[in-house]
Every structure is written in structure tokens, then in C-alpha cells.
Design a protein around this motif. Structure first.
Motif, PDB file in Angstrom:
ATOM      1  N   LYS A 146       3.877   9.665  -4.313  1.00 13.19           N
ATOM      2  CA  LYS A 146       3.304   8.582  -3.496  1.00 13.19           C
ATOM      3  C   LYS A 146       1.826   8.334  -3.768  1.00 13.19           C
ATOM      4  O   LYS A 146       1.313   7.228  -3.537  1.00 13.19           O
ATOM      5  CB  LYS A 146       3.511   8.857  -2.004  1.00 13.19           C
ATOM      6  CG  LYS A 146       2.789  10.064  -1.456  1.00 13.19           C
ATOM      7  CD  LYS A 146       3.107  10.268   0.022  1.00 13.19           C
ATOM      8  CE  LYS A 146       2.454  11.515   0.581  1.00 13.19           C
ATOM      9  NZ  LYS A 146       0.980  11.436   0.575  1.00 13.19           N
ATOM     10  N   SER A 154       4.686   2.629  -1.063  1.00 12.78           N
ATOM     11  CA  SER A 154       5.279   1.617  -0.187  1.00 12.78           C
ATOM     12  C   SER A 154       6.492   2.176   0.542  1.00 12.78           C
ATOM     13  O   SER A 154       6.676   1.942   1.744  1.00 12.78           O
ATOM     14  CB  SER A 154       5.681   0.385  -1.003  1.00 12.78           C
ATOM     15  OG  SER A 154       4.551  -0.232  -1.584  1.00 12.78           O
ATOM     16  N   TYR A 156       7.089   5.307   1.193  1.00 12.94           N
ATOM     17  CA  TYR A 156       6.587   6.306   2.149  1.00 12.94           C
ATOM     18  C   TYR A 156       6.062   5.630   3.418  1.00 12.94           C
ATOM     19  O   TYR A 156       6.360   6.069   4.534  1.00 12.94           O
ATOM     20  CB  TYR A 156       5.483   7.120   1.483  1.00 12.94           C
ATOM     21  CG  TYR A 156       4.839   8.149   2.382  1.00 12.94           C
ATOM     22  CD1 TYR A 156       5.492   9.345   2.696  1.00 12.94           C
ATOM     23  CD2 TYR A 156       3.562   7.941   2.914  1.00 12.94           C
ATOM     24  CE1 TYR A 156       4.900  10.296   3.516  1.00 12.94           C
ATOM     25  CE2 TYR A 156       2.969   8.891   3.730  1.00 12.94           C
ATOM     26  CZ  TYR A 156       3.635  10.058   4.030  1.00 12.94           C
ATOM     27  OH  TYR A 156       3.042  11.000   4.846  1.00 12.94           O
ATOM     28  N   ASN A 157       5.304   4.556   3.250  1.00 14.69           N
ATOM     29  CA  ASN A 157       4.762   3.850   4.415  1.00 14.69           C
ATOM     30  C   ASN A 157       5.859   3.222   5.262  1.00 14.69           C
ATOM     31  O   ASN A 157       5.730   3.147   6.495  1.00 14.69           O
ATOM     32  CB  ASN A 157       3.766   2.779   3.954  1.00 14.69           C
ATOM     33  CG  ASN A 157       2.460   3.374   3.449  1.00 14.69           C
ATOM     34  OD1 ASN A 157       2.056   4.455   3.889  1.00 14.69           O
ATOM     35  ND2 ASN A 157       1.803   2.690   2.531  1.00 14.69           N
ATOM     36  N   LYS A 161       7.009   4.033   9.497  1.00 11.04           N
ATOM     37  CA  LYS A 161       7.174   3.019  10.536  1.00 11.04           C
ATOM     38  C   LYS A 161       8.619   2.917  11.028  1.00 11.04           C
ATOM     39  O   LYS A 161       8.937   2.041  11.828  1.00 11.04           O
ATOM     40  CB  LYS A 161       6.727   1.654   9.999  1.00 11.04           C
ATOM     41  CG  LYS A 161       5.256   1.611   9.604  1.00 11.04           C
ATOM     42  CD  LYS A 161       4.896   0.267   8.992  1.00 11.04           C
ATOM     43  CE  LYS A 161       3.439   0.234   8.545  1.00 11.04           C
ATOM     44  NZ  LYS A 161       3.090  -1.069   7.889  1.00 11.04           N
TER      45      LYS A 161
END
Length: 249
Positions: A146, A154, A156-157, A161
Motif C-alpha cells: 500500500k 486505494s 486499503y482506504n 471506510k
């Protein structure tokens, strides 16, 4: 025609793409049905809302990376012991997600762990939640890359969320110390913010061996099991019972 083109231009600027693509049809139907101004405007906006909801659902389903045919309506209870129809119904209601409960599905290969996990994510996505299905191998790859690869960052993010993440085949393979630490850090960050579904055919005692760190695994299990339903599945392998061959007898 000029007014129609102007309407399309306005629709483009306002990102009302359904109206832009179907302006002639919308106008033609209005001329035939003669709705009131309020009915006409409500109809146009309603169609845009439906279009955006459909596109958003398709986007969430694509990002979820679900297994093929992840529909729990098709779960065959005769091949798996350890979960009843009422229990499955309760799980599919997803009330447990509101309190960030986790689920651990344990059992040998072929007893439905991955199918249940992917099916529950599919149910969550259909109800508007952000859900993902990912193998432990792919997750470790994301954690490892990452900071070097934008697509991994992306992904991972998106996980950070999420409302629900199913991690398949946890601790099937040994982890390097840095991989085990990264995995713990992710679980620690998601703790009580996101529900997790863990599938594994290893006992917690074997987890410590694969991570080569009993202290870290103890801390990991402490977070996973805090609010958690453990489901132990048994039975014959569905794949082996229904395997197919290329050559006929």
C-alpha cells in the motif's frame, strides 16, 4: 429541436444523465400523457434518483469482489452442520452489524464458510452498506504494497471506510513478522468501527504458530472475539460431493 438540445445541455451540466439520454422520449411521453407540472418534474427527478441508486449498487457490488453466485437463498443445509435455518435468517437480517459484532466461521474445507461469508456481504451491499470480500492472501498483498502502489493504497482506504469485511482463509499460510503486525494494526483500527467475518480452518492455537507470535495473536483474538459469534461448521465437502470430471464413463 433547439429547446430539446438546450434541455440536454442543462441536463449534462446538472449531471442528470438519464434525462440527457432520454430527452426526446420524456418529452414525447409528456405530450401524450399531459401530466401536471408537478407530476412531470417529480417523474423526471424520480427516474434520476432510481438511476443513481442502481449505478451506486452496481459500483458497490463490483468493488465488493464477491464470489460467484453469492446468494444465500441457495445455501444447501444438508452439506453443512453447525448453522440452522433460523440462525441463518437471523444473520441475514444484519442487526448484528449495528453493534459491530464479528462472525468467525470455522470448519474444514467445503462446508460453506466462504459461501456464507460472501453471501452475507452480498446481503449487506444490497441494503446499502459498504462491504468487501477478500482472501487473506490478497489482504496481505495490499498491506505489504500500500505504501508503494497506488491501487493497493486505494483498496486499503476503501477497507478503512467499510461497514463489513469478510476475510477468507485467515491464517491458512504462515505470515512474516511484518505481515502479522500489519494485519493486527488493520484489525485494531477496524475494532468496533467495522464488522468482520473471518473464515478459517485453523484453530486459534494454530494461528499463533502461523504468525510465530503468540502475544500478537492473543491481542488479535482479544479484539475479534470481544463481540463475536463463533460458528463451527461440520460436514462433507460440497465440492467433493458435487465434483465433475471431463471424461464421461
Amino acid at each position: 429541436m433547439v429547446q430539446t438540445e438546450t434541455l440536454k445541455e442543462y441536463a449534462e451540466r446538472l449531471k442528470l444523465y438519464g434525462l440527457r439520454e432520454n430527452a426526446e422520449r420524456v418529452i414525447h411521453e409528456a405530450q401524450i400523457n399531459t401530466p401536471t407540472y408537478l407530476e412531470f418534474l417529480t417523474g423526471i427527478l424520480g427516474q434520476e434518483v432510481e438511476r443513481r441508486q442502481k449505478n451506486e449498487l452496481e459500483r458497490r457490488v463490483k468493488q465488493a469482489k464477491l464470489l460467484k453466485n453469492s446468494n444465500l437463498d441457495n445455501f444447501d443445509f444438508k452439506y453443512s452442520c453447525g448453522i440452522t435455518r433460523p440462525q441463518m435468517k437471523q444473520l441475514r437480517e444484519l442487526i448484528w452489524m449495528e453493534q459491530c459484532y464479528n462472525i468467525i466461521l470455522m470448519g474444514p474445507s467445503g462446508t460453506g464458510k466462504s459461501f456464507i461469508a460472501s453471501g452475507l456481504v452480498a446481503d449487506a451491499v444490497q441494503k446499502g452498506y459498504k462491504g468487501f470480500f477478500i482472501t487473506m492472501e490478497d489482504l496481505v498483498d495490499i498491506l505489504r504494497t500500500k505504501d508503494m502502489i497506488s491501487s493497493s493504497l486505494s483498496a486499503y482506504n476503501r477497507l478503512l471506510k467499510a461497514h463489513l469485511i469478510a476475510i477468507d482463509d485467515v491464517m491458512m499460510f504462515p505470515l512474516k513478522p511484518e505481515e502479522a503486525t500489519s494485519f493486527f494494526n488493520l484489525i485494531n483500527h477496524l475494532h468496533e468501527q467495522c464488522s468482520l467475518i473471518i473464515t478459517t480452518n485453523k484453530s486459534p492455537r494454530e494461528w499463533a504458530g502461523n504468525a510465530n507470535d503468540e502475544v500478537l495473536v492473543t491481542a488479535l483474538l482479544d479484539r475479534l472475539l470481544y463481540h463475536c459469534q463463533v460458528i463451527k461448521l461440520e460436514g462433507n465437502s460440497y465440492r467433493m460431493e458435487n465434483r465433475r470430471e471431463i471424461f464421461s464413463e
